[in-house]
Write a protein that holds these residues in place. Structure first.
Motif, PDB file in Angstrom:
ATOM      1  N   ALA A  34      -4.262  -2.173   0.116  1.00  0.00           N
ATOM      2  CA  ALA A  34      -2.804  -1.649   0.698  1.00  0.00           C
ATOM      3  C   ALA A  34      -2.881  -1.616   2.223  1.00  0.00           C
ATOM      4  CB  ALA A  34      -2.232  -0.511   0.070  1.00  0.00           C
ATOM      5  N   LEU A  35      -1.808  -2.490   2.776  1.00  0.00           N
ATOM      6  CA  LEU A  35      -1.715  -2.326   4.433  1.00  0.00           C
ATOM      7  C   LEU A  35      -1.464  -1.024   4.804  1.00  0.00           C
ATOM      8  CD1 LEU A  35       0.733  -5.573   4.630  1.00  0.00           C
ATOM      9  CD2 LEU A  35      -1.780  -5.294   5.033  1.00  0.00           C
ATOM     10  N   GLU A  36      -0.590  -0.107   3.979  1.00  0.00           N
ATOM     11  CA  GLU A  36      -0.626   1.236   4.735  1.00  0.00           C
ATOM     12  C   GLU A  36      -1.728   1.872   4.737  1.00  0.00           C
ATOM     13  OE1 GLU A  36       0.655   1.396   0.189  1.00  0.00           O
ATOM     14  OE2 GLU A  36       1.020   0.171   2.000  1.00  0.00           O
ATOM     15  N   TRP A  37      -3.123   1.567   4.286  1.00  0.00           N
ATOM     16  CA  TRP A  37      -4.150   2.330   4.527  1.00  0.00           C
ATOM     17  C   TRP A  37      -4.929   1.876   5.766  1.00  0.00           C
ATOM     18  CZ3 TRP A  37      -6.806   0.514  -0.599  1.00  0.00           C
ATOM     19  CH2 TRP A  37      -6.247   0.817  -1.763  1.00  0.00           C
ATOM     20  N   TYR A  38      -4.166   0.929   6.639  1.00  0.00           N
ATOM     21  CA  TYR A  38      -4.874   0.468   7.884  1.00  0.00           C
ATOM     22  C   TYR A  38      -4.099   0.940   9.268  1.00  0.00           C
ATOM     23  CZ  TYR A  38      -7.998  -2.682   5.215  1.00  0.00           C
ATOM     24  OH  TYR A  38      -9.063  -3.161   4.498  1.00  0.00           O
TER      25      TYR A  38
END
Length: 170
Positions: free
Chosen positions: A8-12
């Motif tokens: 998930a992009l929101e983990w970065y």
């Protein structure tokens, strides 16, 4: 790759989002290097065959986790003529011992210098190795800060370094 379930992009970036646990768990489930690397050589070979002779040489560039994949797929029987790792992760000298094609390794200030040193000392192929001491992990990928003049210059220099190395060997 990743069984159609990307991270998930929101983990970065995990150190800023506090989502490192989710990312680590995902890597353990979906991004195990050995399992994913095993998919690469058959895929490249199939594309080569389907190209009916148009494609006869391959180069591989791996960033971060992809650097590990490049190392794992650059041994005996590799379809690659030349490879590069950029801000590599999961660096292991045992992988370097199996590499049989020329390799370019570009590290950032964030990679463990001792791990990179041991990896490079184990390589028995032609190589170009350089550490970009003022660049962050990911400077040639998602974390590239192209608004910053110095980062943009090093981004370009990194890609030119890889291209020059590839051109010498293709």
């Amino acid at each position: 790759m990743f069984q159609a379930e990307p991270a998930a992009l929101e983990w970065y970036p995990p150190e800023e989002t506090g989502r490192g646990k989710e990312l680590t768990e995902w890597f353990g489930r979906k991004a195990r290097p050995e399992e994913n690397a095993a998919k690469i050589v058959p895929l490249v070979n199939a594309i080569t065959i389907r190209s009916e002779g148009v494609i006869h040489k391959w180069a591989a560039l791996g960033m971060c986790w992809g650097g590990k994949i490049v190392a794992l797929t650059s041994g005996i029987g590799t379809p690659f003529t030349v490879v590069s790792e950029v801000h590599p992760a999961l660096v292991d000298p045992a992988d370097a011992a199996r590499v049989v094609v020329p390799m370019c390794v570009l590290a950032s200030k964030d990679e463990d210098a001792e791990e990179i040193k041991q990896f490079v000392q184990t390589l028995r192929v032609e190589k170009h190795v350089e550490t970009f001491h003022d660049q962050v992990h990911g400077w040639m990928a998602a974390r590239a800060n192209l608004a910053d003049t110095r980062a943009r210059e090093e981004f370009r220099r990194g890609y030119q370094t890889v291209l020059n190395f590839f051109f010498r060997h293709l």
